[in-house]
Design a protein around this motif. Structure first.
Motif, short mmCIF file in Angstrom:
data_model
loop_
_atom_site.label_atom_id
_atom_site.label_comp_id
_atom_site.label_asym_id
_atom_site.label_seq_id
_atom_site.Cartn_x
_atom_site.Cartn_y
_atom_site.Cartn_z
N PRO A 88 0.68 -1.21 0.10
CA PRO A 88 -0.05 -0.12 0.12
C PRO A 88 0.84 1.12 -0.07
N THR A 89 0.26 2.44 -0.60
CA THR A 89 0.88 3.74 -0.56
C THR A 89 0.63 4.08 0.81
N ARG A 90 -0.78 4.08 1.37
CA ARG A 90 -1.07 4.45 2.63
C ARG A 90 -1.89 3.10 3.35
N ALA A 91 -1.55 3.34 4.68
CA ALA A 91 -2.67 2.07 5.57
C ALA A 91 -3.41 2.70 6.47
N TYR A 92 -4.32 2.37 6.87
CA TYR A 92 -5.13 3.00 7.70
C TYR A 92 -5.58 2.21 8.96
N PHE A 93 -5.39 2.86 10.20
CA PHE A 93 -5.80 2.29 11.14
C PHE A 93 -6.58 2.98 12.19
N GLY A 94 -7.39 2.52 12.90
CA GLY A 94 -8.17 3.31 14.17
C GLY A 94 -7.47 3.42 15.50
N GLN A 95 -7.66 4.61 16.08
CA GLN A 95 -7.05 4.98 17.27
C GLN A 95 -7.79 3.83 18.36
N LYS A 96 -8.62 3.09 18.53
CA LYS A 96 -9.23 2.29 19.42
C LYS A 96 -8.23 1.41 19.93
N ASP A 97 -7.44 0.93 18.52
CA ASP A 97 -6.36 0.09 19.07
C ASP A 97 -4.77 0.84 19.00
N ILE A 98 -4.70 1.71 19.71
CA ILE A 98 -3.54 2.65 19.66
C ILE A 98 -2.42 2.02 19.85
N GLN A 99 -2.32 1.02 20.59
CA GLN A 99 -0.85 0.42 21.12
C GLN A 99 -0.57 0.00 19.80
N GLN A 100 -1.64 -0.99 18.89
CA GLN A 100 -1.20 -1.71 17.92
C GLN A 100 -0.89 -0.65 16.77
N ALA A 101 -1.42 0.47 16.46
CA ALA A 101 -1.23 1.09 15.43
C ALA A 101 0.23 1.93 15.59
N LEU A 102 0.55 2.31 17.02
CA LEU A 102 2.00 2.85 16.98
C LEU A 102 2.96 1.87 17.00
N LEU A 103 2.68 0.68 17.39
CA LEU A 103 3.57 -0.47 17.12
C LEU A 103 3.86 -0.87 15.60
N LEU A 104 2.84 -0.96 15.03
CA LEU A 104 3.17 -1.12 13.70
C LEU A 104 3.77 0.03 12.88
N ARG A 105 3.52 1.18 13.16
CA ARG A 105 4.40 2.25 12.78
C ARG A 105 5.64 2.28 12.89
N ARG A 106 6.11 1.78 13.98
CA ARG A 106 7.43 1.31 14.73
C ARG A 106 7.97 0.31 13.69
N LEU A 107 7.14 -0.68 13.35
CA LEU A 107 7.69 -1.85 12.73
C LEU A 107 7.82 -1.46 11.15
N THR A 108 7.14 -0.62 10.61
CA THR A 108 7.32 -0.13 9.36
C THR A 108 8.80 0.86 9.18
N ARG A 109 8.92 1.39 10.42
CA ARG A 109 10.32 2.12 10.38
C ARG A 109 11.48 1.19 10.80
N ASP A 110 11.36 0.45 11.63
CA ASP A 110 12.66 -0.24 11.92
C ASP A 110 12.76 -1.42 10.89
N LEU A 111 11.92 -2.03 10.11
CA LEU A 111 12.26 -2.94 8.82
C LEU A 111 12.40 -2.04 7.73
N LEU A 112 12.32 -0.73 7.55
CA LEU A 112 12.51 0.17 6.49
C LEU A 112 11.58 -0.33 5.37
N LEU A 113 10.42 -0.45 5.55
CA LEU A 113 9.41 -0.70 4.64
C LEU A 113 9.20 0.65 3.90
N SER A 114 8.93 0.29 2.48
CA SER A 114 8.36 1.43 1.52
C SER A 114 7.12 1.18 1.38
N HIS A 115 6.35 0.46 1.70
CA HIS A 115 4.85 0.31 1.38
C HIS A 115 4.15 -0.52 2.64
#
Length: 338
Positions: free
Chosen positions: A167-194
């Motif tokens: 995906p160019t962009r991916a969408y998550f809800g704040q209700k699962d805030i820990q999940q969303a922030l953790l996944l953002r860290r995953l995209t950063r740590d694994l140097l994802l482009s999509h």
């Protein structure tokens, strides 16, 4: 395409290979792709994310997959609501007008468990074989304290989905805030482009317009009385803690005030509903560490004005476990976009 899939006006892709063939065409046409991953049982919270994606991307893809890796052996995998025909009807009815013209969902990825876990999968981690992903140091706090295997399963399946959907962009809800922030860290740590980290979009929690109950697929388990009365205690408890924090009370008293709201509601219900608090906690959104018991808002924000805090909670209503959260302070600094 599998004959087991229901009819749909939106293209359905049950295999990685069939989806990737479709995705190559989108690449060739230089079209942006928005992605909303779900486990189905769609509600307005999911649909609001789809609308956002439709407005911001040329093409929007949704996945519907109940991920066994994020359910512990004692959790509700077998009974988790599965409503694919209705989900597809809801999705097909969505359309958003944009300057480029009306847009509706372009594709739905509906894989089997075997497709997503070619090495097989069991809910028992001790018996699992194959490749799994863990975000070290960020999975044991908050929801991870009660569900210690949950984020390992989430990180694994979402990384797979990102690799498939691209995906160019991916969408998550704040209700699962820990999940969303953790996944953002995953995209950063694994140097994802999509997607790139800044393109993992977190939207505010979708709530019932009348009761403010956070929308969730698990709300389907609740009886009307539970949904319209007992279940509302969690958000009210968080609001009480928020007020205490803004009044300058220390964290320990904010949490106690929230717990008191739950206890008062439980006492009022008597034996009518089994209401049980799992936790209310306040955490640093950067580290997920628990705030010190005696820290107040003024002390917390001494170096950073309006420094944010995640105030979250979980509660059992009968056999249904509900979660919710409020970000105190500068919520927009966490990348939550209204």
């Amino acid at each position: 395409m599998s004959t087991e899939l229901p009819p749909s006006t939106i293209p359905l892709f049950p295999t990685v290979a069939s989806y990737r063939e479709w995705r190559r065409k989108a690449y060739d046409e230089k079209k942006s792709v928005g992605f909303v991953p779900t486990m189905g049982a769609l509600h307005e919270g999911h649909l609001s994310l789809v609308r956002r994606s439709l407005a911001e991307n040329d093409l929007t893809v949704m996945s519907i997959f109940v991920n066994p890796a994020q359910f512990a052996p004692h959790e509700d995998l077998a009974t988790y609501p599965r409503t694919l025909p209705r989900d597809l009807e809801l999705l097909a009815a969505l359309s958003v007008n944009t300057p480029a013209g009306p847009r509706s969902a372009a594709a739905v990825f509906v894989p089997s468990v075997q497709e997503m876990y070619p090495s097989g999968i069991t809910q028992s981690i001790a018996e699992q074989k194959g490749t799994f992903v863990e975000v070290k140091g960020y999975s044991h706090q908050m929801e991870g304290k009660t569900r210690p295997t949950f984020f390992r399963g989430v990180a694994t399946v979402v990384l797979k989905l990102f690799n498939i959907i691209e995906p160019t962009r991916a969408y998550f809800g704040q209700k699962d805030i820990q999940q969303a922030l953790l996944l953002r860290r995953l995209t950063r740590d694994l140097l994802l482009s999509h997607p790139e980290p800044q393109n993992l979009i977190i939207a505010p929690t979708a709530r019932d317009p009348t009761t403010s109950l956070a929308l969730s697929s698990r709300n389907a388990y609740l009886s009307p009385d539970e949904r319209n009365d007992a279940a509302l205690a969690l958000y009210r408890a968080l609001q009480a803690a928020k007020s205490a924090w803004e009044e300058g009370m220390p964290k320990v008293d904010c949490v106690a005030r929230a717990a008191g709201v739950i206890e008062q509601k439980k006492h009022g219900l008597g034996d009518a509903v089994d209401l049980r608090l799992d936790y209310v906690e306040m955490n640093d959104p950067e580290t997920f560490d628990v705030l010190p018991e005696g820290v107040s808002r003024t002390q917390w924000a001494v170096d950073v004005a309006d420094r944010p805090v995640i105030l979250s909670g979980a509660m059992w209503v009968g056999k249904t476990r509900l979660i919710d959260n409020i970000v105190l302070g500068a919520w927009h600094t966490l990348g939550i976009v209204e």
